[in-house]
Design a protein around this motif. Structure first.
Motif, PDB file in Angstrom:
ATOM      1  N   GLU A   1      10.435  -6.687   0.313  1.00 32.80           N
ATOM      2  CA  GLU A   1      10.607  -5.906   1.547  1.00 32.80           C
ATOM      3  C   GLU A   1       9.818  -6.503   2.715  1.00 32.80           C
ATOM      4  OE1 GLU A   1      12.786  -3.488   1.486  1.00 32.80           O
ATOM      5  OE2 GLU A   1      13.064  -3.633  -0.676  1.00 32.80           O
ATOM      6  N   THR A   2       8.634  -7.087   2.404  1.00 35.63           N
ATOM      7  CA  THR A   2       7.789  -7.651   3.467  1.00 35.63           C
ATOM      8  C   THR A   2       7.774  -9.176   3.434  1.00 35.63           C
ATOM      9  OG1 THR A   2       5.817  -7.689   2.064  1.00 35.63           O
ATOM     10  CG2 THR A   2       6.249  -5.646   3.306  1.00 35.63           C
TER      11      THR A   2
ATOM     12  N   ASP B   1       6.573  -9.727  -2.164  1.00 33.90           N
ATOM     13  CA  ASP B   1       7.216  -8.423  -1.977  1.00 33.90           C
ATOM     14  C   ASP B   1       8.517  -8.663  -1.226  1.00 33.90           C
ATOM     15  OD1 ASP B   1       8.081  -6.003  -0.817  1.00 33.90           O
ATOM     16  OD2 ASP B   1       6.048  -5.186  -0.835  1.00 33.90           O
TER      17      ASP B   1
ATOM     18  N   ASN C   1       6.356 -10.353  10.508  1.00 30.24           N
ATOM     19  CA  ASN C   1       5.130 -10.001   9.791  1.00 30.24           C
ATOM     20  C   ASN C   1       4.031 -11.037   9.989  1.00 30.24           C
ATOM     21  OD1 ASN C   1       5.625  -7.438   8.770  1.00 30.24           O
ATOM     22  ND2 ASN C   1       6.791  -8.230   7.019  1.00 30.24           N
TER      23      ASN C   1
ATOM     24  N   ARG D   1       4.924  -4.937   7.683  1.00 36.19           N
ATOM     25  CA  ARG D   1       5.890  -3.832   7.541  1.00 36.19           C
ATOM     26  C   ARG D   1       7.107  -4.269   6.718  1.00 36.19           C
ATOM     27  NH1 ARG D   1       6.051  -2.288  13.963  1.00 36.19           N
ATOM     28  NH2 ARG D   1       3.786  -2.150  14.232  1.00 36.19           N
ATOM     29  N   ALA D   2       7.721  -3.277   6.033  1.00 39.16           N
ATOM     30  CA  ALA D   2       8.959  -3.538   5.289  1.00 39.16           C
ATOM     31  C   ALA D   2      10.093  -3.780   6.281  1.00 39.16           C
ATOM     32  CB  ALA D   2       9.297  -2.358   4.383  1.00 39.16           C
TER      33      ALA D   2
END
Ligand SMILES: Cc1cc2nc3c(=O)[nH]c(=O)nc-3n(C[C@H](O)[C@H](O)[C@H](O)COP(=O)(O)OP(=O)(O)OC[C@H]3O[C@@H](n4cnc5c(N)ncnc54)[C@H](O)[C@@H]3O)c2cc1C
Length: 179
Positions: free
Chosen positions: A7-8, A5, A42, A50-51
């Motif tokens: 974003e994370t 992902d 993270n 979390r993003a």
């Protein structure tokens, strides 16, 4: 390359985070630095993933003349209905004085909102105009908002203003000038 992902930076549901050149997405120093922070945060707070904050896409090639691509360029702009504002630097005042009057700038604007989507440029001071355009894109500025900002004379940025005026006229023709 594992699926992850952006974003994370988490790989699937695993406690594994992939950052920088290792994930092959945006092999750029400032992106690697941002990704290192996101991945590290993270990993340290796992499983509370979390993003993280991502910046407007910006690419610069230090050729002569220089090349800049903002917001993913035309390829990303094509995902929505858009207009293209353009300027040639052949007859741009400051560029002529500096004898660097070669190149073109295209700016892409969303017909629905008038917002700047991105830009592509080859020409004088592309590294600097690219930054202005990336900042405007990240701040979600509309072409009309950008034309209210100051443009000194005689500078290369006046070429950017010409491209923005062209986009503004085309948004107007599409009935979205005030949007
Ligand atoms: C020639 C060149 C020009 C570039 N020009 C630009 C540019 O103009 N602008 C720009 O934004 N980006 C540029 N980049 C890209 C930029 O350098 C990278 O995107 C950035 O350095 C990636 O950071 P990173 O931390 O992911 O990887 P790296 O900076 O490569 O850091 C990885 C580190 O891990 C170490 N390492 C590797 N394996 C191991 C191991 N097994 N154990 C321990 N340590 C290990 C390496 O020695 C290295 O220090 C350029 C890259 C190259 C090669």
């Amino acid at each position: 390359m594992p699926l992850f992902d952006r974003e994370t930076l988490q790989c699937g549901g695993a406690p594994i985070f992939i950052a920088g050149d290792a994930n092959h997405e945006l092999p750029l120093l400032h992106e690697a630095a941002d990704e290192g922070r996101i991945a590290g945060d993270n990993a340290a707070r796992f499983p509370d993933v979390r993003a993280g904050m991502r910046r407007a896409p910006l690419g610069i090639v230090f050729t002569d003349p220089q090349i800049a691509v903002v917001g993913g360029g035309l390829r990303s702009a094509r995902e929505v209905a858009h207009v293209v504002g353009t300027v040639s630097f052949d007859d741009q005042g400051r560029s002529r004085v500096m004898q660097r009057n070669r190149g073109r700038l295209n700016v892409y604007a969303d017909i629905a909102t008038g917002a700047l989507l991105g830009a592509e440029m080859i020409g004088p001071d592309a590294e600097h105009l690219g930054h202005l355009l990336a900042w405007a894109r990240q701040l979600d500025l509309r072409v009309g908002d950008m034309l209210k900002l100051p443009f000194y004379h005689p500078v290369v940025e006046e070429g950017l203003r010409t491209a923005l005026r062209d986009a503004y006229a085309k948004l107007d023709a599409a009935g979205k000038r005030a949007a």
